[in-house]
Design a protein around this motif. Structure first.
Motif, short mmCIF file in Angstrom:
data_model
loop_
_atom_site.label_atom_id
_atom_site.label_comp_id
_atom_site.label_asym_id
_atom_site.label_seq_id
_atom_site.Cartn_x
_atom_site.Cartn_y
_atom_site.Cartn_z
N ILE A 80 -8.96 -7.34 8.40
CA ILE A 80 -8.10 -7.08 9.55
C ILE A 80 -8.21 -5.59 9.90
CG2 ILE A 80 -6.04 -6.71 8.10
CD1 ILE A 80 -4.42 -8.09 10.36
N ARG A 81 -8.40 -5.31 11.17
CA ARG A 81 -8.55 -3.94 11.62
C ARG A 81 -7.20 -3.21 11.61
NH1 ARG A 81 -13.60 -5.19 14.33
NH2 ARG A 81 -14.75 -5.79 12.47
N TRP A 82 -7.21 -1.92 11.87
CA TRP A 82 -6.03 -1.08 11.70
C TRP A 82 -4.84 -1.56 12.51
CZ3 TRP A 82 -3.65 1.55 15.69
CH2 TRP A 82 -4.33 1.51 16.92
N ASN A 83 -5.09 -2.12 13.70
CA ASN A 83 -3.99 -2.48 14.60
C ASN A 83 -3.52 -3.92 14.42
OD1 ASN A 83 -6.14 -3.86 15.65
ND2 ASN A 83 -6.18 -2.77 17.61
N ALA A 119 0.83 -1.20 0.00
CA ALA A 119 0.00 0.00 0.00
C ALA A 119 0.87 1.25 0.00
CB ALA A 119 -0.91 0.00 1.22
N SER A 120 0.36 2.28 -0.63
CA SER A 120 1.01 3.59 -0.61
C SER A 120 -0.07 4.66 -0.57
CB SER A 120 1.92 3.77 -1.83
OG SER A 120 1.18 3.66 -3.02
N GLY A 121 0.34 5.86 -0.18
CA GLY A 121 -0.62 6.95 -0.06
C GLY A 121 -0.83 7.32 1.39
N ARG A 122 -2.06 7.22 1.84
CA ARG A 122 -2.40 7.54 3.23
C ARG A 122 -1.65 6.67 4.21
NH1 ARG A 122 -8.40 6.45 3.84
NH2 ARG A 122 -7.76 6.41 6.02
N SER A 123 -1.53 7.16 5.47
CA SER A 123 -0.88 6.40 6.52
C SER A 123 -1.50 5.01 6.65
CB SER A 123 -1.03 7.15 7.84
OG SER A 123 -0.51 6.38 8.90
N PHE A 124 -0.69 3.97 6.45
CA PHE A 124 -1.20 2.61 6.38
C PHE A 124 -1.88 2.18 7.66
CE2 PHE A 124 -1.65 -1.42 4.50
CZ PHE A 124 -1.27 -2.41 5.38
N GLY A 125 -1.38 2.63 8.78
CA GLY A 125 -1.94 2.23 10.07
C GLY A 125 -3.27 2.88 10.40
N ILE A 163 -4.94 -13.84 7.68
CA ILE A 163 -4.64 -12.48 7.23
C ILE A 163 -3.74 -11.83 8.27
CG2 ILE A 163 -6.71 -11.51 8.33
CD1 ILE A 163 -6.87 -9.54 5.96
N SER A 164 -2.81 -11.02 7.80
CA SER A 164 -1.92 -10.30 8.70
C SER A 164 -1.54 -8.97 8.05
CB SER A 164 -0.67 -11.13 9.00
OG SER A 164 0.08 -11.38 7.82
N ARG A 165 -0.92 -8.11 8.84
CA ARG A 165 -0.44 -6.84 8.30
C ARG A 165 0.82 -6.41 9.03
NH1 ARG A 165 -5.02 -2.67 8.74
NH2 ARG A 165 -3.39 -1.20 8.09
N ASP A 166 1.63 -5.66 8.33
CA ASP A 166 2.84 -5.08 8.91
C ASP A 166 2.77 -3.59 8.66
OD1 ASP A 166 5.39 -4.18 9.58
OD2 ASP A 166 6.37 -5.98 8.84
N ASN A 167 2.38 -2.84 9.68
CA ASN A 167 2.19 -1.40 9.50
C ASN A 167 3.51 -0.67 9.26
OD1 ASN A 167 -0.52 -1.79 9.77
ND2 ASN A 167 -0.69 -0.88 11.80
N ALA A 168 4.61 -1.24 9.68
CA ALA A 168 5.91 -0.63 9.44
C ALA A 168 6.34 -0.77 7.98
CB ALA A 168 6.97 -1.24 10.36
N LYS A 169 5.85 -1.83 7.33
CA LYS A 169 6.22 -2.09 5.93
C LYS A 169 5.10 -1.77 4.96
CE LYS A 169 9.58 -5.68 7.08
NZ LYS A 169 10.01 -7.10 6.87
N ASN A 170 3.97 -1.29 5.48
CA ASN A 170 2.83 -0.94 4.62
C ASN A 170 2.37 -2.12 3.76
OD1 ASN A 170 3.22 1.59 5.66
ND2 ASN A 170 3.76 2.58 3.73
N PRO A 225 -10.49 2.95 10.35
CA PRO A 225 -9.73 1.93 11.08
C PRO A 225 -10.42 0.57 11.22
CG PRO A 225 -10.63 3.53 12.59
CD PRO A 225 -10.88 4.07 11.21
N SER A 226 -11.72 0.52 10.99
CA SER A 226 -12.41 -0.75 11.07
C SER A 226 -13.36 -0.89 9.89
CB SER A 226 -13.19 -0.88 12.39
OG SER A 226 -14.19 0.11 12.46
#
Length: 124
Positions: free
Chosen positions: A51-54, A24-30, A70-77, A102-103
């Protein structure tokens, strides 16, 4: 605005695994929730996982619960979808999607931004 690019699709035998990624790019991913959807030929696009924002709250369609994660890495977008024990009926184009906030739930209308999709084909 949010731009999404999926990767990781391909051809796999039944029982195998694939890992999809969404950059993802653009807005703050978190700041927003993410989801994965899929669309098989001749069928409507359907919810797979969210998956929710956190990254703490996750939810799944009944058809994939226990097999997909499903998972996310907010540091890596990035958002990921680990798919195990794949079945031929999992064959579809898979899309990642970003919500406005966020949800989000399982409806298509909960998500404002979409990637271009990546093909997953599971052979029997």
């Amino acid at each position: 605005q949010v731009q999404l690019v999926e990767s990781g699709g391909g051809l796999v035998q039944a029982g195998g695994s694939l890992r999809l990624s969404c950059a993802a790019s653009g807005r703050s991913f978190g700041s927003y929730a993410m989801g994965w959807f899929r669309q098989a030929p001749g069928k409507e696009r359907e919810f797979v996982a969210g998956i929710r924002w956190n990254g703490i709250s996750t939810f799944y369609a009944d058809s994939v619960r226990g097999r997909f994660t499903i998972s996310r890495d907010n540091a890596k977008n990035t958002a990921n979808l680990q798919m195990n024990s794949l079945k031929p009926e999992d064959t579809a184009v898979y899309y990642c999607a970003a919500a406005r906030g966020p949800s989000a739930g399982s409806r298509l209308s909960d998500y404002a931004y979409w990637g271009q999709g990546t093909q997953v084909t599971v052979s029997s």
